[in-house]
Design an enzyme around this catalytic site. Structure first.
Site, mmCIF file in Angstrom:
data_model
loop_
_atom_site.group_PDB
_atom_site.id
_atom_site.type_symbol
_atom_site.label_atom_id
_atom_site.label_comp_id
_atom_site.label_asym_id
_atom_site.label_seq_id
_atom_site.Cartn_x
_atom_site.Cartn_y
_atom_site.Cartn_z
ATOM 1 N N THR B 96 -0.858 -0.222 1.137
ATOM 2 C CA THR B 96 -0.123 0.300 0.779
ATOM 3 C C THR B 96 -0.006 0.004 2.859
ATOM 4 O O THR B 96 -0.619 -0.854 3.543
ATOM 5 C CB THR B 96 -2.550 0.920 1.720
ATOM 6 O OG1 THR B 96 -2.712 1.190 0.214
ATOM 7 C CG2 THR B 96 -2.506 2.065 2.039
ATOM 8 N N LYS B 172 -0.310 7.871 -0.310
ATOM 9 C CA LYS B 172 -1.591 7.000 -0.774
ATOM 10 C C LYS B 172 -2.897 7.010 0.406
ATOM 11 O O LYS B 172 -2.842 6.733 0.425
ATOM 12 C CB LYS B 172 -1.509 5.687 -1.095
ATOM 13 C CG LYS B 172 -2.365 4.321 -0.853
ATOM 14 C CD LYS B 172 -2.527 4.567 -2.114
ATOM 15 C CE LYS B 172 -3.860 3.340 -2.638
ATOM 16 N NZ LYS B 172 -3.631 2.107 -2.386
ATOM 17 N N LYS B 240 -8.624 -1.961 7.032
ATOM 18 C CA LYS B 240 -7.425 -2.499 7.419
ATOM 19 C C LYS B 240 -6.811 -0.615 6.782
ATOM 20 O O LYS B 240 -6.041 0.109 7.891
ATOM 21 C CB LYS B 240 -6.938 -2.907 5.969
ATOM 22 C CG LYS B 240 -5.422 -3.182 5.177
ATOM 23 C CD LYS B 240 -5.139 -4.240 4.103
ATOM 24 C CE LYS B 240 -5.601 -3.694 2.719
ATOM 25 N NZ LYS B 240 -4.088 -2.762 2.865
#
Lengths: 299, 299
Positions: B96, B172, B240
């Site tokens: 990602t 995503k 994250k």
């Protein structure tokens, strides 16, 4: 078993529920502040009569008003119905209310020999008219027994959430917390995607099949794609229902920061004059902030 | 078509993907900083050879590392693989990362005559090992063509999200925004319910069938009910990934208040030392704040 039933509140949910009670064979009276709604229901086969006169014969009263204050007024205000009911009748209270309010109403009904079923509803106006609602119900075994013919007429699924009022309203508050946050988050994610070149159409197509999906996303994202804000469920519902969640949370010493943040976005929507639009219109708050153009209605 | 393929990063996702490539008949090399993971893969049938020597023969390189920095290092750092690849080879980048980073990598790969597929993954470690992932892919038609034998081996669903890198990473990021918020909201709602007498078991049973449900709720709520925080996906993922979302949002002048609020709850979880637990452990933040006891593991 054929009941004499009154439905009080013939809005988008209550009208459909009255139709479902009628379709199930119950003699059904419909009451609303808007006389035209009552006339419309009578024209479709509803029974006719002043509530004060009909009340002593009723087996069940279904209260489908907006909030706790209106529920209180209908049950125990001036011309309140509960003191006129016969012993053994049952009240089904369907508004989203604090669990403590439901407990209080149960106790007040019990003082009149009337059963009280804490019975918030879920499923929308279409399912209301099909007798296919989900009902989050709590009450004494006698209240459930008395309410059963009506529950059978109105609901596809009855969740039995305890033997005292409050359990249904608690679960409804939990559900509304999730549903309200999920709609706002759908809008946040869809418009965020637009800033990165993800169209609302592609968002809806792809995310519906991914781990980021929710029931509300699948239901509401298509409204934005179609540019159609016809109110199936209004923006105005959420300041009310998330407000109840936060009031209950405050009383319990519970911090609900995500709910509180989502509520602020709905408040902006109300401030923009979108209160009476479909709740998917919360996307307009994000679009305005970021200078994005949401899809226009197809001609 | 049988490919020579390398999978770089044999963590919970990458290891399963390497197994899937192998199962599909590709000659598959596996690389990881942990030598034991490489030995384990070789023992299961993986090909053996130093990456620097194998690189010129590779048809495809699948990069399944943690983030953009690690992807950059694997592709173009000291001993970076791209300069050693033959022209026409393809890189599938699965971490990602920000969409702009994916565009930059695509351009750098193109300068070496190497195709780049922006190919973030979704579905979890079990689906990775079954070759049943969802892949959100974007890249040139040549990149898709070169990657096809590998995509066929790894994915059940490939979403084609544009003819240039960035479209996959954008989708995503959108998915992670939703998924991260939905997990935190599930925890907020479940623990709020506990303050009102709704048990985690009843919450999971009822809400899964109601409008408040989400994919993540149905997947993660049972972990809390079971008291099992074995990490299928760690708390650490969310600071994250939601951090990437907020960085991208900041660059776009986009306000994402619900995402920002959910991120704070994950930060509290990390501060409590829960980073390596399953992300359902975010419920422990709410439970601590409100003095609630979450379910213990069954014996």
């Amino acid at each position: 078993m054929t009941y004499k039933t009154a439905v009080i509140g013939l809005g988008s949910m209550g009208y459909g529920m009255a139709q479902s009670a009628l379709a199930a064979g119950h003699q059904t009276y419909g009451y609303d502040r808007v006389a035209a709604q009552m006339d419309r229901f009578v024209a479709q086969g509803g029974a006719k009569g002043a509530l004060a006169e009909v009340a002593p014969q009723l087996d069940a009263v279904v209260v489908v008003v907006l909030n706790a204050d209106q529920t209180q007024a209908v049950l125990f205000g001036e011309d309140g119905v509960v003191p006129r009911l016969s012993k053994g009748a049952v009240v089904l209270a369907c508004a989203t209310v604090p669990p403590a309010f439901a407990k209080d109403m149960e106790a007040q009904c019990a003082a009149h020999g009337v059963h009280y079923l804490d019975a918030p509803i879920s499923g929308g106006s279409i399912k209301a008219a099909q007798g296919a609602l989900s009902i989050m119900a709590a009450g004494t075994p006698d209240a459930f027994k008395a309410a059963k013919p009506v529950l059978d007429a109105l609901a596809e699924t009855v969740f039995e959430l305890g033997d005292a009022a409050g359990g249904g309203s608690a679960m409804k508050a939990v559900n509304q917390l999730l549903a309200g946050v999920h709609i706002a988050t759908m809008a946040e994610a869809m418009t965020f995607g637009m800033t990165q070149g993800v169209t609302p159409e592609k968002f809806t197509e792809v995310i519906s099949k991914c781990a980021g999906s929710s029931w509300m996303l699948e239901n509401r994202a298509p409204h934005i794609v179609a540019g159609d804000y016809t109110p199936h469920s209004q923006v105005n519902i959420w300041p009310k229902d998330l407000g109840i969640v936060l009031d209950v949370a405050k009383s319990a010493g519970f911090s609900a920061p995500i709910t509180a943040t989502a509520l602020q976005q709905y408040m902006v929507a109300v401030g923009m004059g979108l209160g009476a639009e479909d709740d998917a219109a919360i996307a307009k708050v994000y679009a305005r902030n970021a200078g994005l153009d949401l899809p226009k209605p197809k001609d």
